[in-house]
Design an enzyme around this catalytic site. Structure first.
Site, PDB file in Angstrom:
ATOM      1  N   HIS A   1      -1.989  -5.422   5.158  1.00 24.23           N
ATOM      2  CA  HIS A   1      -1.475  -6.376   6.157  1.00 24.23           C
ATOM      3  C   HIS A   1      -2.532  -6.750   7.195  1.00 24.23           C
ATOM      4  CE1 HIS A   1      -0.631  -2.839   8.724  1.00 24.23           C
ATOM      5  NE2 HIS A   1      -0.561  -3.680   9.723  1.00 24.23           N
TER       6      HIS A   1
ATOM      7  N   LYS B   1       0.831  -1.184   0.000  1.00 19.77           N
ATOM      8  CA  LYS B   1       0.000   0.000   0.000  1.00 19.77           C
ATOM      9  C   LYS B   1       0.876   1.249   0.000  1.00 19.77           C
ATOM     10  CE  LYS B   1      -1.664   1.847   4.011  1.00 19.77           C
ATOM     11  NZ  LYS B   1      -0.910   2.324   5.183  1.00 19.77           N
TER      12      LYS B   1
ATOM     13  N   HIS C   1      -7.303  -0.511   5.685  1.00 19.71           N
ATOM     14  CA  HIS C   1      -7.460  -1.433   6.815  1.00 19.71           C
ATOM     15  C   HIS C   1      -8.898  -1.480   7.344  1.00 19.71           C
ATOM     16  CE1 HIS C   1      -3.232  -1.430   6.424  1.00 19.71           C
ATOM     17  NE2 HIS C   1      -2.939  -0.470   7.282  1.00 19.71           N
TER      18      HIS C   1
ATOM     19  N   LYS D   1      -4.734   8.581  15.683  1.00 19.21           N
ATOM     20  CA  LYS D   1      -3.407   8.440  16.293  1.00 19.21           C
ATOM     21  C   LYS D   1      -3.382   9.253  17.581  1.00 19.21           C
ATOM     22  CE  LYS D   1      -0.909   7.330  12.116  1.00 19.21           C
ATOM     23  NZ  LYS D   1      -0.858   5.891  12.408  1.00 19.21           N
TER      24      LYS D   1
ATOM     25  N   GLU E   1      -4.969   4.072  17.894  1.00 16.81           N
ATOM     26  CA  GLU E   1      -3.512   3.873  17.984  1.00 16.81           C
ATOM     27  C   GLU E   1      -2.921   4.871  18.972  1.00 16.81           C
ATOM     28  OE1 GLU E   1      -1.690   2.397  14.111  1.00 16.81           O
ATOM     29  OE2 GLU E   1      -2.637   4.282  13.573  1.00 16.81           O
TER      30      GLU E   1
ATOM     31  N   ASP F   1      -4.527   6.588   4.840  1.00 18.10           N
ATOM     32  CA  ASP F   1      -3.558   5.699   5.481  1.00 18.10           C
ATOM     33  C   ASP F   1      -4.237   4.512   6.176  1.00 18.10           C
ATOM     34  OD1 ASP F   1      -0.870   5.076   6.457  1.00 18.10           O
ATOM     35  OD2 ASP F   1      -1.564   5.730   8.430  1.00 18.10           O
TER      36      ASP F   1
ATOM     37  N   LYS G   1      -3.716 -10.659   9.622  1.00 19.43           N
ATOM     38  CA  LYS G   1      -3.824 -10.829  11.081  1.00 19.43           C
ATOM     39  C   LYS G   1      -4.750 -11.999  11.376  1.00 19.43           C
ATOM     40  CE  LYS G   1      -3.146  -5.921  12.105  1.00 19.43           C
ATOM     41  NZ  LYS G   1      -2.159  -5.630  13.116  1.00 19.43           N
TER      42      LYS G   1
HETATM   43  C1  BG6 Z   1       0.031   1.129   8.525  1.00 20.43           C
HETATM   44  C2  BG6 Z   1      -0.147   2.614   8.609  1.00 20.43           C
HETATM   45  O1  BG6 Z   1      -0.446   0.638   7.288  1.00 20.43           O
HETATM   46  O2  BG6 Z   1      -0.687   0.493   9.569  1.00 20.43           O
HETATM   47  C3  BG6 Z   1       0.289   3.136   9.964  1.00 20.43           C
HETATM   48  O3  BG6 Z   1       0.606   3.255   7.591  1.00 20.43           O
HETATM   49  C4  BG6 Z   1      -0.415   2.382  11.069  1.00 20.43           C
HETATM   50  O4  BG6 Z   1       0.043   4.539  10.078  1.00 20.43           O
HETATM   51  C5  BG6 Z   1      -0.276   0.872  10.880  1.00 20.43           C
HETATM   52  O5  BG6 Z   1       0.123   2.784  12.311  1.00 20.43           O
HETATM   53  C6  BG6 Z   1      -1.115   0.092  11.876  1.00 20.43           C
HETATM   54  O6  BG6 Z   1      -0.814  -1.279  11.781  1.00 20.43           O
HETATM   55  P1  BG6 Z   1      -0.906  -2.229  13.061  1.00 20.43           P
HETATM   56  O7  BG6 Z   1      -0.637  -3.590  12.511  1.00 20.43           O
HETATM   57  O8  BG6 Z   1       0.112  -1.751  14.024  1.00 20.43           O
HETATM   58  O9  BG6 Z   1      -2.299  -2.067  13.585  1.00 20.43           O
END
Ligand code: BG6
Length: 488
Positions: A183, A153, A245, A338, A221, A240, A187
């Site tokens: 990603h 991505k 996601h 965030k 986050e 992002d 999970k």
């Molecule tokens: C990434 C984003 O794709 O995913 C980040 O660019 C984000 O900004 C992250 O913090 C979160 O991934 P995870 O696996 O830590 O929840």
């Protein structure tokens, strides 16, 4: 797994150090895995030894024993330097030499962990080269080695650019060899959504507009964008996190049961969900940007590299509506930010209350709705709240929970990247994003991206985001089709 050459573009970057080297190490040291041959590619003036040292330090940081890490890196990793991503001659020469030296048959994974601006040129050069090798294009021999193209991505930055990128990809590679990474799909707890929903008829029968009042998908986050402004500023949370996601979590939660548990079965159901999702309107979104807070003197605007007066959002809540039989009128609320007070990702399915209130809680309130919380990280598991009678006279009600903790039962899981890398090598695209899916996901947000009419509310660091969010979540469900006396 077939022996193959893994070509990693962006080998000197952050993603390689933080995620890809550890995942490659763990996948390639599994029992039965072929000897790894990994060709790292970058523009930096590195050599084999420098790449190996970078991998060793990322592996040891992740707990791998230093001598194991060193032995693995020295055997597996080689480096090829390029000056431009549309001139890949040094990569192809090094690839051919390695294949010859190690007796490989030409199977290749090309993994693009690159800045988006480098995608078109790289994909076109790879496509031309692979057409010459006879692995893709009009003249593919029956015994041609397989080739797989993996794209990290962000896949485009809006609908038009995603379409352009898909056009370039499809000019050179058929869709079934393309692996677009999100990603979150790697999970374990995200994949468990499918099992949880489709192996338990009990929940599935309640998974409709008749029983569900709303669904809230939250990814909070604690991290921030400090040190990443070069990528994040001007991109923001909608691009992002939400478009990829959270939209994937939404699609998996809302989709119908697939006809088959394979890439086509699952991806086509997710695409159906996205196609029936209305384009989000500006009044269905709250955006925020973290300001300083009692424990963080530096807000987003103060980070190095953030443009003066930047409107980039670090928080977003979006209310999505679907037009389909299962979900008509049920809002799906996607929320992420965030610098929140805690790291928590969960899907909360809020069920409707009984049509008539017979009981009140001990405090004299109406009973709370049943809520099923699927916790994705941390403390993976689920909790279902329900009401029971409080002992004593009368019918006082108290809310209790049934819960299940994944790690307690099964121990730790593999990292998402490990699962995804193993699937790429096995040729299973189930957990990857289809080109149509990526485009539909951009379409859903097309009216709220770069829309200056949407206010970006400041929120103090370590709080749950702008206050306005609650209003959006509690807003009455979608306007139902107005009753009408017309007959037809
Ligand atoms: C990434 C984003 O794709 O995913 C980040 O660019 C984000 O900004 C992250 O913090 C979160 O991934 P995870 O696996 O830590 O929840």
């Amino acid at each position: 797994m077939d022996p193959h050459l893994f070509v990693l573009f962006g080998a000197t970057g952050d993603l390689a150090a933080v995620k890809l080297f550890p995942a490659l190490y763990h996948v390639t040291t599994r029992e039965g895995a072929p000897e790894p041959t990994i060709l790292g590619v970058g523009r930096s003036d590195w050599d084999d030894a420098r790449l190996q040292a970078a991998a060793v330090s990322s592996l040891t940081e992740g707990g791998v024993d230093e001598s194991d890490a060193r032995a693995w890196a020295e055997a597996a990793l080689r480096y090829a330097r390029v000056t431009a991503y549309d001139d890949l001659a040094p990569v192809f020469d090094a690839a051919a030499a390695l294949e010859e030296e190690r007796d490989l048959e030409g199977e290749r994974v090309y993994y693009l962990a690159l800045p988006p601006s480098a995608f078109p040129g790289t994909i076109a050069s790879l496509g031309e080269h692979e057409a010459e090798r006879g692995t893709v294009g009009d003249h593919v021999a029956e015994d041609a080695p397989w080739v797989r193209l993996v794209i990290e991505k962000p896949f485009g930055h809006d609908l038009a650019s995603a379409r352009e990128l898909n056009a370039i990809v499809h000019e050179h590679f058929p869709e079934d060899v393309v692996y677009r990474i999100d990603h979150y799909l790697g999970k374990e707890t995200v994949q468990n959504l499918l099992v949880f929903r489709f192996a338990n008829a009990f929940f599935e029968s309640a998974w409709t507009r008749q029983d569900v009042e709303r669904v809230e998908i939250t990814v909070a986050e604690t991290n921030d964008a400090a040190g990443r402004a070069g990528y994040f500023d001007g991109v923001g949370t909608l691009r992002d996190m939400i478009q990829n996601h959270l939209t994937q979590l939404f699609a998996l939660t809302a989709m119908d049961p697939p006809a088959r548990l394979d890439a086509e079965g699952i991806r086509s159901e997710k695409i159906k969900v996205l196609r029936s999702t209305r384009t989000a309107r500006p009044d269905a979104v709250i955006l925020g940007q973290y300001a300083s807070g009692p424990d963080d003197p530096e807000g987003y605007a103060d980070h190095e590299g953030v443009a003066e007066g930047s409107r980039t959002e670090t928080f977003a809540t979006v209310r999505l509506q679907l037009d389909n039989w299962r979900w008509q009128g049920v809002p799906f609320i996607l929320r992420t930010g965030k610098r929140m007070p805690a790291r928590v990702s969960e899907i909360a399915v809020v069920f409707r209350r009984p049509p008539v209130t017979l009981f009140q809680t001990s405090g004299g309130c109406d009973p709370t709705p049943n809520v099923l919380r699927l916790r994705l990280q941390p403390d993976e598991g689920f909790r279902l709240s329900f009401d029971v009678k409080t002992p004593g006279n009368g019918f006082g009600v108290s809310t209790q929970e049934l819960s299940f903790d994944y790690e307690d039962r099964f121990g730790a899981f593999p990292d998402a990247y490990e699962t995804l890398l193993a699937d790429i090598v096995r040729g299973d695209a189930t957990l990857f994003v289809h080109g149509d899916e990526a485009e539909e996901a951009w379409r859903v947000y097309s009216e709220i991206l770069d829309n200056d009419a949407i206010e970006v509310h400041p929120y103090p660091s370590r709080t749950w985001g702008p206050d306005a969010t609650e209003t959006l979540i509690q807003a009455p469900p979608t306007e139902e089709v107005a009753a009408s006396d017309d007959t037809c």
